[in-house]
Design a protein around this motif. Structure first.
Motif, PDB file in Angstrom:
ATOM      1  N   LEU A  65      65.156  81.364  74.915  1.00  0.00           N
ATOM      2  CA  LEU A  65      64.684  80.830  73.636  1.00  0.00           C
ATOM      3  C   LEU A  65      64.956  81.851  72.546  1.00  0.00           C
ATOM      4  O   LEU A  65      64.936  83.057  72.792  1.00  0.00           O
ATOM      5  CB  LEU A  65      63.183  80.551  73.708  1.00  0.00           C
ATOM      6  CG  LEU A  65      62.728  79.556  74.777  1.00  0.00           C
ATOM      7  CD1 LEU A  65      61.212  79.508  74.831  1.00  0.00           C
ATOM      8  CD2 LEU A  65      63.298  78.179  74.491  1.00  0.00           C
ATOM      9  N   ASP A  66      65.191  81.376  71.323  1.00  0.00           N
ATOM     10  CA  ASP A  66      65.351  82.295  70.206  1.00  0.00           C
ATOM     11  C   ASP A  66      63.980  82.747  69.715  1.00  0.00           C
ATOM     12  O   ASP A  66      62.962  82.488  70.354  1.00  0.00           O
ATOM     13  CB  ASP A  66      66.202  81.675  69.092  1.00  0.00           C
ATOM     14  CG  ASP A  66      65.529  80.523  68.365  1.00  0.00           C
ATOM     15  OD1 ASP A  66      64.324  80.269  68.566  1.00  0.00           O
ATOM     16  OD2 ASP A  66      66.221  79.875  67.560  1.00  0.00           O
ATOM     17  N   GLY A  67      63.935  83.406  68.581  1.00  0.00           N
ATOM     18  CA  GLY A  67      62.700  83.968  68.066  1.00  0.00           C
ATOM     19  C   GLY A  67      61.733  82.981  67.443  1.00  0.00           C
ATOM     20  O   GLY A  67      60.638  83.369  67.033  1.00  0.00           O
ATOM     21  N   ALA A  68      62.086  81.700  67.366  1.00  0.00           N
ATOM     22  CA  ALA A  68      61.225  80.721  66.689  1.00  0.00           C
ATOM     23  C   ALA A  68      59.807  80.637  67.267  1.00  0.00           C
ATOM     24  O   ALA A  68      58.842  80.595  66.495  1.00  0.00           O
ATOM     25  CB  ALA A  68      61.892  79.351  66.677  1.00  0.00           C
ATOM     26  N   PRO A  69      59.613  80.595  68.593  1.00  0.00           N
ATOM     27  CA  PRO A  69      58.239  80.519  69.101  1.00  0.00           C
ATOM     28  C   PRO A  69      57.400  81.744  68.736  1.00  0.00           C
ATOM     29  O   PRO A  69      56.219  81.618  68.410  1.00  0.00           O
ATOM     30  CB  PRO A  69      58.407  80.415  70.618  1.00  0.00           C
ATOM     31  CG  PRO A  69      59.803  79.963  70.843  1.00  0.00           C
ATOM     32  CD  PRO A  69      60.594  80.493  69.676  1.00  0.00           C
ATOM     33  N   VAL A  70      58.014  82.909  68.777  1.00  0.00           N
ATOM     34  CA  VAL A  70      57.299  84.131  68.429  1.00  0.00           C
ATOM     35  C   VAL A  70      56.981  84.146  66.935  1.00  0.00           C
ATOM     36  O   VAL A  70      55.885  84.531  66.529  1.00  0.00           O
ATOM     37  CB  VAL A  70      58.110  85.374  68.836  1.00  0.00           C
ATOM     38  CG1 VAL A  70      57.463  86.652  68.350  1.00  0.00           C
ATOM     39  CG2 VAL A  70      58.276  85.413  70.338  1.00  0.00           C
TER      40      VAL A  70
END
Length: 81
Positions: free
Chosen positions: A26-31
């Protein structure tokens, strides 16, 4: 706030160690979502107006979320690629 801006400007430059169901990173979007939840949810920071009263449950959730984020950043759970 600085790291929020860095991830927001290029979420693809970051990855989360937890994968999606296909095994893709996953990219940084959830963080970013979690960091902004903390940042925006703290309305009493720096005398923002209006402020929202902080409940005990909200304060406890924020502490646990902040601790988890620090652990992810320091252990490689989220990293710049």
């Amino acid at each position: 706030g600085s790291i929020n801006g860095a991830v927001r400007s290029n979420p693809g430059a970051w990855e989360v160690a937890i994968t999606d169901p296909t095994g893709s990173k996953l990219d940084g979007a959830p963080v970013l979502y979690m960091m902004e939840l903390l940042w925006r949810g703290q309305t009493d920071r720096h005398g923002a107006n209006p402020t929202v009263p902080v409940t005990l449950a909200a304060a406890q959730a924020a502490v646990h979320l902040a601790a988890m984020l620090v652990q992810w950043w320091t252990s490689g759970g989220v990293a710049k690629i």
